[in-house]
Motif scaffolding. Structure first.
Motif, PDB file in Angstrom:
ATOM      1  N   TRP A 183      -8.916  10.906   1.162  1.00 56.36           N
ATOM      2  CA  TRP A 183     -10.274  10.443   1.443  1.00 56.36           C
ATOM      3  C   TRP A 183     -10.414   9.950   2.869  1.00 56.36           C
ATOM      4  CZ3 TRP A 183     -12.362   5.786   2.983  1.00 56.36           C
ATOM      5  CH2 TRP A 183     -13.755   5.683   2.900  1.00 56.36           C
ATOM      6  N   THR A 184      -9.458   9.183   3.347  1.00 55.42           N
ATOM      7  CA  THR A 184      -9.538   8.628   4.692  1.00 55.42           C
ATOM      8  C   THR A 184      -9.632   9.725   5.736  1.00 55.42           C
ATOM      9  OG1 THR A 184      -8.310   6.647   4.033  1.00 55.42           O
ATOM     10  CG2 THR A 184      -8.384   7.153   6.385  1.00 55.42           C
ATOM     11  N   ASP A 185      -8.798  10.756   5.588  1.00 54.91           N
ATOM     12  CA  ASP A 185      -8.825  11.874   6.538  1.00 54.91           C
ATOM     13  C   ASP A 185     -10.175  12.583   6.524  1.00 54.91           C
ATOM     14  OD1 ASP A 185      -6.159  11.421   7.223  1.00 54.91           O
ATOM     15  OD2 ASP A 185      -5.427  12.706   5.630  1.00 54.91           O
ATOM     16  N   ALA A 186     -10.715  12.786   5.316  1.00 57.84           N
ATOM     17  CA  ALA A 186     -11.987  13.507   5.214  1.00 57.84           C
ATOM     18  C   ALA A 186     -13.149  12.665   5.723  1.00 57.84           C
ATOM     19  CB  ALA A 186     -12.231  13.922   3.759  1.00 57.84           C
TER      20      ALA A 186
ATOM     21  N   ARG B  44       0.840  -1.192   0.000  1.00 61.59           N
ATOM     22  CA  ARG B  44       0.000   0.000   0.000  1.00 61.59           C
ATOM     23  C   ARG B  44       0.879   1.247   0.000  1.00 61.59           C
ATOM     24  NH1 ARG B  44      -4.976  -2.073   1.001  1.00 61.59           N
ATOM     25  NH2 ARG B  44      -5.082  -3.970   2.243  1.00 61.59           N
ATOM     26  N   ALA B  45       0.507   2.214  -0.831  1.00 67.05           N
ATOM     27  CA  ALA B  45       1.363   3.394  -1.022  1.00 67.05           C
ATOM     28  C   ALA B  45       0.589   4.693  -0.898  1.00 67.05           C
ATOM     29  CB  ALA B  45       2.053   3.305  -2.376  1.00 67.05           C
ATOM     30  N   GLY B  46      -0.377   4.750   0.022  1.00 65.11           N
ATOM     31  CA  GLY B  46      -1.119   5.983   0.254  1.00 65.11           C
ATOM     32  C   GLY B  46      -2.326   6.127  -0.653  1.00 65.11           C
ATOM     33  N   ASP B  47      -2.844   7.348  -0.758  1.00 62.88           N
ATOM     34  CA  ASP B  47      -3.952   7.630  -1.655  1.00 62.88           C
ATOM     35  C   ASP B  47      -3.462   7.495  -3.095  1.00 62.88           C
ATOM     36  OD1 ASP B  47      -6.423   8.371  -2.615  1.00 62.88           O
ATOM     37  OD2 ASP B  47      -6.604  10.111  -1.309  1.00 62.88           O
TER      38      ASP B  47
ATOM     39  N   SER C 236      -5.135  13.526  -3.703  1.00 60.93           N
ATOM     40  CA  SER C 236      -6.279  12.632  -3.559  1.00 60.93           C
ATOM     41  C   SER C 236      -7.036  12.508  -4.868  1.00 60.93           C
ATOM     42  CB  SER C 236      -7.223  13.171  -2.472  1.00 60.93           C
ATOM     43  OG  SER C 236      -8.467  12.523  -2.504  1.00 60.93           O
ATOM     44  N   SER C 237      -7.299  11.277  -5.297  1.00 62.85           N
ATOM     45  CA  SER C 237      -8.041  11.101  -6.542  1.00 62.85           C
ATOM     46  C   SER C 237      -9.497  11.541  -6.430  1.00 62.85           C
ATOM     47  CB  SER C 237      -7.945   9.648  -7.037  1.00 62.85           C
ATOM     48  OG  SER C 237      -8.483   8.751  -6.091  1.00 62.85           O
ATOM     49  N   PRO C 238     -10.232  11.246  -5.317  1.00 65.10           N
ATOM     50  CA  PRO C 238     -11.576  11.831  -5.234  1.00 65.10           C
ATOM     51  C   PRO C 238     -11.541  13.343  -5.130  1.00 65.10           C
ATOM     52  CG  PRO C 238     -11.047  10.621  -3.229  1.00 65.10           C
ATOM     53  CD  PRO C 238     -10.002  10.285  -4.232  1.00 65.10           C
ATOM     54  N   GLY C 239     -10.495  13.888  -4.507  1.00 66.41           N
ATOM     55  CA  GLY C 239     -10.352  15.341  -4.461  1.00 66.41           C
ATOM     56  C   GLY C 239     -10.189  15.936  -5.840  1.00 66.41           C
ATOM     57  N   LEU C 240      -9.384  15.290  -6.669  1.00 68.05           N
ATOM     58  CA  LEU C 240      -9.205  15.765  -8.042  1.00 68.05           C
ATOM     59  C   LEU C 240     -10.482  15.581  -8.846  1.00 68.05           C
ATOM     60  CD1 LEU C 240      -7.570  16.895 -10.346  1.00 68.05           C
ATOM     61  CD2 LEU C 240      -6.528  14.637 -10.660  1.00 68.05           C
ATOM     62  N   ALA C 241     -11.177  14.470  -8.629  1.00 72.12           N
ATOM     63  CA  ALA C 241     -12.430  14.234  -9.347  1.00 72.12           C
ATOM     64  C   ALA C 241     -13.453  15.318  -9.025  1.00 72.12           C
ATOM     65  CB  ALA C 241     -12.991  12.855  -8.996  1.00 72.12           C
ATOM     66  N   PHE C 242     -13.535  15.708  -7.753  1.00 70.04           N
ATOM     67  CA  PHE C 242     -14.483  16.769  -7.382  1.00 70.04           C
ATOM     68  C   PHE C 242     -14.054  18.100  -7.976  1.00 70.04           C
ATOM     69  CE2 PHE C 242     -16.218  19.935  -4.327  1.00 70.04           C
ATOM     70  CZ  PHE C 242     -17.561  19.704  -4.572  1.00 70.04           C
ATOM     71  N   LEU C 243     -12.752  18.364  -7.994  1.00 65.78           N
ATOM     72  CA  LEU C 243     -12.266  19.584  -8.648  1.00 65.78           C
ATOM     73  C   LEU C 243     -12.691  19.601 -10.112  1.00 65.78           C
ATOM     74  CD1 LEU C 243     -10.497  22.171  -8.659  1.00 65.78           C
ATOM     75  CD2 LEU C 243      -8.572  20.692  -9.285  1.00 65.78           C
ATOM     76  N   LEU C 244     -12.566  18.459 -10.788  1.00 73.69           N
ATOM     77  CA  LEU C 244     -12.949  18.389 -12.199  1.00 73.69           C
ATOM     78  C   LEU C 244     -14.453  18.589 -12.376  1.00 73.69           C
ATOM     79  CD1 LEU C 244     -10.660  15.441 -13.325  1.00 73.69           C
ATOM     80  CD2 LEU C 244     -10.406  17.856 -13.917  1.00 73.69           C
ATOM     81  N   ALA C 245     -15.240  18.107 -11.426  1.00 77.02           N
ATOM     82  CA  ALA C 245     -16.681  18.344 -11.498  1.00 77.02           C
ATOM     83  C   ALA C 245     -16.980  19.838 -11.437  1.00 77.02           C
ATOM     84  CB  ALA C 245     -17.403  17.610 -10.373  1.00 77.02           C
TER      85      ALA C 245
ATOM     86  N   ALA D  61     -22.637  26.698   5.468  1.00 80.43           N
ATOM     87  CA  ALA D  61     -21.333  27.139   5.965  1.00 80.43           C
ATOM     88  C   ALA D  61     -20.798  26.149   6.996  1.00 80.43           C
ATOM     89  CB  ALA D  61     -21.452  28.529   6.583  1.00 80.43           C
ATOM     90  N   GLY D  62     -19.540  25.732   6.819  1.00 84.34           N
ATOM     91  CA  GLY D  62     -18.884  24.848   7.774  1.00 84.34           C
ATOM     92  C   GLY D  62     -19.360  23.412   7.746  1.00 84.34           C
ATOM     93  N   LEU D  63     -20.095  23.022   6.700  1.00 89.58           N
ATOM     94  CA  LEU D  63     -20.662  21.670   6.673  1.00 89.58           C
ATOM     95  C   LEU D  63     -19.913  20.708   5.750  1.00 89.58           C
ATOM     96  CD1 LEU D  63     -24.519  22.384   6.579  1.00 89.58           C
ATOM     97  CD2 LEU D  63     -22.963  22.272   8.547  1.00 89.58           C
ATOM     98  N   LEU D  64     -19.071  21.213   4.871  1.00 90.61           N
ATOM     99  CA  LEU D  64     -18.497  20.384   3.804  1.00 90.61           C
ATOM    100  C   LEU D  64     -17.020  20.084   4.040  1.00 90.61           C
ATOM    101  CD1 LEU D  64     -18.590  19.085   0.943  1.00 90.61           C
ATOM    102  CD2 LEU D  64     -18.135  21.377   0.019  1.00 90.61           C
ATOM    103  N   ALA D  65     -16.648  18.803   3.839  1.00 89.63           N
ATOM    104  CA  ALA D  65     -15.247  18.382   3.839  1.00 89.63           C
ATOM    105  C   ALA D  65     -14.903  17.841   2.455  1.00 89.63           C
ATOM    106  CB  ALA D  65     -14.996  17.309   4.898  1.00 89.63           C
ATOM    107  N   VAL D  66     -13.783  18.297   1.909  1.00 87.91           N
ATOM    108  CA  VAL D  66     -13.316  17.852   0.594  1.00 87.91           C
ATOM    109  C   VAL D  66     -11.872  17.375   0.744  1.00 87.91           C
ATOM    110  CG1 VAL D  66     -14.822  19.518  -0.566  1.00 87.91           C
ATOM    111  CG2 VAL D  66     -12.434  20.112  -0.102  1.00 87.91           C
TER     112      VAL D  66
END
Length: 349
Positions: free
Chosen positions: A207-210, A56-59, A167-176, A156-161
């Motif tokens: 993702w794990t942290d979020a 395993r090598a991280g996200d 992070s691949s889901p982070g990049l995917a959301f950025l692309l969205a 306000a203050g409700l969303l974690a990204v």
């Protein structure tokens, strides 16, 4: 049982490679979310006589970065979990050796790689916003219906990204957000992210942290964010592994048009692999019905083989968006690093 999944730092990769050369072993480099039944790995070993070691090598983003940095002395024999958001980075760095698996004949054409078969599609899933059903009900707050809604004071203050650089889901959301708001100077995605920042969005490394650190459900009440970037297939995981599976879903996914981004995950033979033949056989096995049917309830992704019967819980609670956001892969390849850098300067300064 010889097949085993090992949790170990990347610094031990050299020792693993030495073992692979000394025995009939294949080292699979993958992300932290990789999971498959031991019985399935045992089946591969029985069929081939090859032992699978999992490193395993991280996200996904961290994994690709490490694979690039170590390309002259590869961490293993095969790499699984690079998706369409980070794929061009891996291909540009030439970390894969071409391999066209005969099993690709059973994969839908939409998933087939456009390059020279340096990677093989294995699964897909949609990155979407997940929400805490009970929190929204208790606070009598309507769910956001569009990405635009997330900038409203009510959220306000409700969303974690997640950080799109790591992070691949982070990049995917950025692309969205790029698909929705564009990249022009006025009114583009950076203006949108500035509005999210002003609305106290939380940015985690991965993702794990979020999900397990900040999301009210994933953290079991420790976190304070009832909205998190995750997957449309995350809700069945909470049903299966929750305290009361009989209670049904405790999370939901927002899959309205444009709010999700589809990821396809790939596997490839690492160029310079100590056991290239074993890596190829493992790739063939990952496209077998046995492996594909085992993925949904382990990694909560959809198989690329269309005729695989989904588990009941997965079929009941996982969702496939009808209109996921789309960004031309060529545009991602040409602009990904610039988009991420501009995002980082706006969000992390």
């Amino acid at each position: 049982m010889k097949s085993r999944i090992l949790l170990m730092p990347v610094l031990l990769a050299v020792a693993l490679l030495a073992q692979a050369q000394a025995a009939d072993t294949v080292v699979l480099v993958t992300h932290d979310s990789f999971a498959i039944s031991e019985s399935v790995l045992e089946s591969f070993e029985t069929q081939t006589g090859i032992v699978v070691e999992v490193l395993r090598a991280g996200d996904a983003g961290q994994m690709v970065n490490q694979a690039i940095l170590s390309k002259n002395n590869p961490l293993g024999d095969a790499l699984y979990g690079v998706d369409n958001t980070f794929l061009s980075r891996a291909l540009d760095a030439e970390i894969f050796a071409p391999y066209q698996s005969p099993a690709l004949a059973t994969v839908a054409a939409d998933f087939l790689p456009a390059d020279d078969f340096r990677v093989t599609p294995v699964d897909f899933g949609d990155v979407c916003l997940n929400y805490d059903i009970a929190w929204f009900a208790e606070n009598e707050l309507a769910l956001p219906q569009t990405l635009d809604d997330l900038t409203a004071e009510a959220y306000a203050g409700l969303l974690a990204v997640q950080n799109p650089a790591t992070s691949s889901p982070g990049l995917a959301f950025l692309l969205a957000t790029i698909a929705r708001f564009g990249t022009e100077d006025e009114g583009g995605y950076l203006d949108y992210w500035a509005a999210l920042r002003a609305n106290d969005v939380l940015v985690a490394d991965g993702w794990t942290d979020a999900y397990y650190g900040e999301f009210t459900v994933g953290s079991r009440g420790v976190g304070s964010r009832p909205l998190v970037v995750s997957y449309a297939s995350s809700p069945p995981a909470e049903v299966i592994y929750g305290e009361d599976p009989e209670a049904g879903a405790v999370t939901g996914a927002l899959i309205d048009a444009g709010m999700c981004f589809r990821q396809v995950e790939y596997v490839g033979v690492l160029d310079g692999a100590a056991n290239e033949a074993g890596a190829r056989r493992l790739i063939d096995f990952m496209l077998s019905a046995e492996f594909q049917a085992d993925m949904p309830l382990n990694m909560f992704v959809f198989p690329v083989l269309a005729d695989i019967k989904l588990p009941d819980e997965f079929a009941a609670y996982a969702q496939i968006p009808a209109q996921p956001a789309f960004v031309d892969p060529a545009a991602i390849e040409a602009n990904r690093e610039a988009w991420i850098q501009a995002w980082a300067e706006a969000m992390l300064r």
